[in-house]
Structure formats: C-alpha cells, structure tokens
Motif scaffolding. Sequence first.
Motif, short mmCIF file in Angstrom:
data_model
loop_
_atom_site.label_atom_id
_atom_site.label_comp_id
_atom_site.label_asym_id
_atom_site.label_seq_id
_atom_site.Cartn_x
_atom_site.Cartn_y
_atom_site.Cartn_z
N GLY A 196 0.80 -1.22 0.00
CA GLY A 196 0.00 0.00 0.00
C GLY A 196 0.83 1.27 0.00
N SER A 197 0.17 2.37 0.35
CA SER A 197 0.81 3.69 0.30
C SER A 197 0.72 4.39 1.66
CB SER A 197 0.10 4.57 -0.73
OG SER A 197 -0.06 3.88 -1.94
N GLY A 198 1.55 5.42 1.81
CA GLY A 198 1.50 6.21 3.04
C GLY A 198 2.77 6.08 3.84
N SER A 199 2.76 6.66 5.04
CA SER A 199 3.98 6.72 5.85
C SER A 199 4.17 5.50 6.75
CB SER A 199 3.95 8.00 6.71
OG SER A 199 2.82 7.98 7.55
N THR A 200 3.19 4.62 6.84
CA THR A 200 3.32 3.41 7.66
C THR A 200 3.87 2.25 6.83
OG1 THR A 200 1.35 4.20 8.81
CG2 THR A 200 2.10 2.00 9.39
N VAL A 201 3.55 2.28 5.55
CA VAL A 201 3.92 1.18 4.67
C VAL A 201 5.45 0.97 4.53
CG1 VAL A 201 3.86 0.58 2.20
CG2 VAL A 201 1.74 1.02 3.45
N CYS A 234 -4.25 7.75 -3.19
CA CYS A 234 -3.94 6.48 -3.88
C CYS A 234 -5.08 5.47 -3.79
CB CYS A 234 -2.70 5.85 -3.25
SG CYS A 234 -1.23 6.87 -3.38
N HIS A 235 -6.26 5.92 -3.37
CA HIS A 235 -7.28 4.93 -2.97
C HIS A 235 -7.86 4.13 -4.12
CE1 HIS A 235 -9.22 8.83 -3.56
NE2 HIS A 235 -10.28 8.17 -3.96
N LEU A 236 -7.77 4.60 -5.37
CA LEU A 236 -8.27 3.78 -6.48
C LEU A 236 -7.43 2.50 -6.58
CD1 LEU A 236 -9.80 3.03 -9.05
CD2 LEU A 236 -8.31 4.60 -10.31
N ARG A 237 -6.14 2.67 -6.71
CA ARG A 237 -5.29 1.47 -6.83
C ARG A 237 -5.29 0.68 -5.53
NH1 ARG A 237 -0.60 2.24 -11.09
NH2 ARG A 237 -1.62 3.74 -12.43
N GLU A 238 -5.40 1.38 -4.41
CA GLU A 238 -5.45 0.67 -3.12
C GLU A 238 -6.68 -0.24 -3.05
OE1 GLU A 238 -3.11 3.89 -0.30
OE2 GLU A 238 -5.25 4.05 -0.51
N LYS A 239 -7.81 0.25 -3.55
CA LYS A 239 -9.02 -0.58 -3.47
C LYS A 239 -8.92 -1.76 -4.43
CE LYS A 239 -13.13 1.31 -2.17
NZ LYS A 239 -14.48 1.91 -2.27
O1 LIG Z 1 -4.79 5.78 1.94
C1 LIG Z 1 -3.64 6.14 1.92
C2 LIG Z 1 -3.04 6.82 0.76
O2 LIG Z 1 -3.99 7.07 -0.23
C3 LIG Z 1 -2.76 5.88 3.10
O3 LIG Z 1 -2.69 4.52 3.32
C4 LIG Z 1 -3.35 6.61 4.27
O4 LIG Z 1 -3.40 7.99 3.96
C5 LIG Z 1 -2.57 6.38 5.55
O5 LIG Z 1 -1.30 6.95 5.47
P1 LIG Z 1 -0.30 7.01 6.71
O6 LIG Z 1 0.25 5.63 6.90
O7 LIG Z 1 0.73 8.02 6.27
O8 LIG Z 1 -1.07 7.48 7.91
#
Ligand SMILES: O=C(CO)[C@H](O)[C@H](O)COP(=O)(O)O
Length: 280
Positions: free
Chosen positions: A61-66, A136-141
């Motif tokens: 996925g995307s974001g700062s936790t990934v 990024c939610h389109l590709r995430e879904k």
């Molecule tokens: O949906 C996302 C991106 O489209 C991310 O997963 C969401 O924003 C969480 O991000 P973070 O880990 O930085 O809190």
Amino acid sequence: MNSPTAPLIRPIVQTRDIQTTKLVSPIKDQNLTVLERSKQLAAWTAVDQHVKPEHRVIGIGSGSTVPYVVERIVQLGAEANEERVFIPTGFQSKQLIVESGLNLGDVDQFPTIDVTLDGADEVDRELNCIKGGGACHLREKVLAEAANTFILVADYRKNVEHLGTTFKQGVPIEVVPFAYAKVLQNLHHIIGSPEASLRMAVKKAGPVVSDNGNFIIDAPFDQEKMKDPFTIMAQIKMLTGVVEVGVFCHMAKAAYFGNQDGSVTIKWNDGRIEQVVASQ
Ligand SMILES: O=C(CO)[C@H](O)[C@H](O)COP(=O)(O)O
C-alpha cells in the motif's frame, strides 16, 4: 534498518474479552518518535502474522506506515523474497519496492494477490475505513479487492469507533478532471456535503493530480451520516465522473494499530480485539 529478529509474537494469553499477546519490542535501539515507533510496531507485527512463507504475490500500500511493512519484509531475507513479486498501489510504493531490491509486478499480471498490507486514515470498529489521504485509494481498493487477505496497518490516531472522528478533512473521492465541478455540485446539493472541495496541491499551483491523472475531492460529512459509511460510499460511487471513493467497507481481515505505550491493538473482522504487549 534493524537486523532480522525472532518473530515478534509470543503465545496468546486470554483475558476476559480481549486477547493479550506478548511480543518482543523491535525498536528500543532506534531513534524513532513515539508516533513512528507505533507505525513500525503495527507494520512489523502485521507482516509477522500475515506474510506466510508460501505467499508469492504481495500487495504493498501507500503512506507513511507502509515503509515499515517493506522494512520488515526485506528483513525476511533475499532467499525468502526471491520467488515473490510485489504489487504497488502507486508511485510511492513502486519506488519503495524497487529501492528495496524486491521484485516488482503489476496487478494486470497478477490479478490474484496472496496478501495486501496497507495504511489507513481511520478505521472503525467494524473495520470500515477511510483511505485516500495520499490520493492512492483507487489502486489501493483494486489491490484490496484482488487480495485473498487485506490487512490494515496504522498508528493509534486512526483507531476510532466511527469514521470521521479524527480524520476531519472528509471522504477522498477520485474524479475524472472534466467532471469535477459537476461532482462537487452533486456533493453540495444532493449527497449532503456542503463543504466538499477540490484538493489543492501544496508545492504546485493547481489541484492534486492522482497517479491515474485524475483530481481528488475531499467531502466531509456530519457524524450522523458517517455512521453509515456504506451508504455514503454507494451514493458517491453512483455519481457519473467519480472513479473511486476512499471508503472501504468490510474489506479488511484485520487492522493493526501501534499504540503510544509500545503495544499493538489488533481488530479482527469477526469482532475480536487482541492486545499485543511489548515485553522488554
Ligand atoms: O490511503 C492512503 C493513501 O492514499 C494511506 O494509506 C493513508 O493515507 C494512511 O497513510 P499514513 O500511513 O501516512 O497514515
């Protein structure tokens, strides 16, 4: 990056209605803030529990936790990962995969994914979540739907009873550019989000443009409406011009939240809540 450690999880200790698990904290020698540490704990614990030796196709996925998900996967070793292919949800995760030396694939080559691990902006008690804070939610879904198992990883701020509690900027909606004004009008006058607005870029003049070349609208709803995320999601999705809505209903098997005290809360899709406690 840390060297590989033993699996984090020790046997489960059953309490009244919350299961308690012991883990060895992986991060005490790292110079992370409490928030970053909580993200890392959630990500590492989720990888340890859900990336199985037999898994070959893994969604990232995307974001700062990934990045902590990828960090832990890399720690599994080159041999464990050499037969695997990793599918990104956008430019950021593609870069992460490539820079980590992992094999890159795409969902059109691998439409069935063993497990996808992704972040979230908020997750409610039924594992409905808001996603799309990073557009990024389109590709995430797509990767969530393609996955046999979809797992959320997040810090303690994202763990809520009802969506819209702490994430106030609204439901992210990806729209084709030429339809954005029409969709905004629909949101304001029909769907009930009078404050819905086009997401503007920060270090660029004009709107945020997604990895798919589309615009993003953020649509806040009042607390009462947010208690029925499926209806919000379905109503918005019906608007012509909308590509995808950043509300994911009942898709995740589990959500992992790193806590400030170094523990991890795991919410499962069968209603169980497990508390993973760091033992040092
Ligand atoms: O949906 C996302 C991106 O489209 C991310 O997963 C969401 O924003 C969480 O991000 P973070 O880990 O930085 O809190």
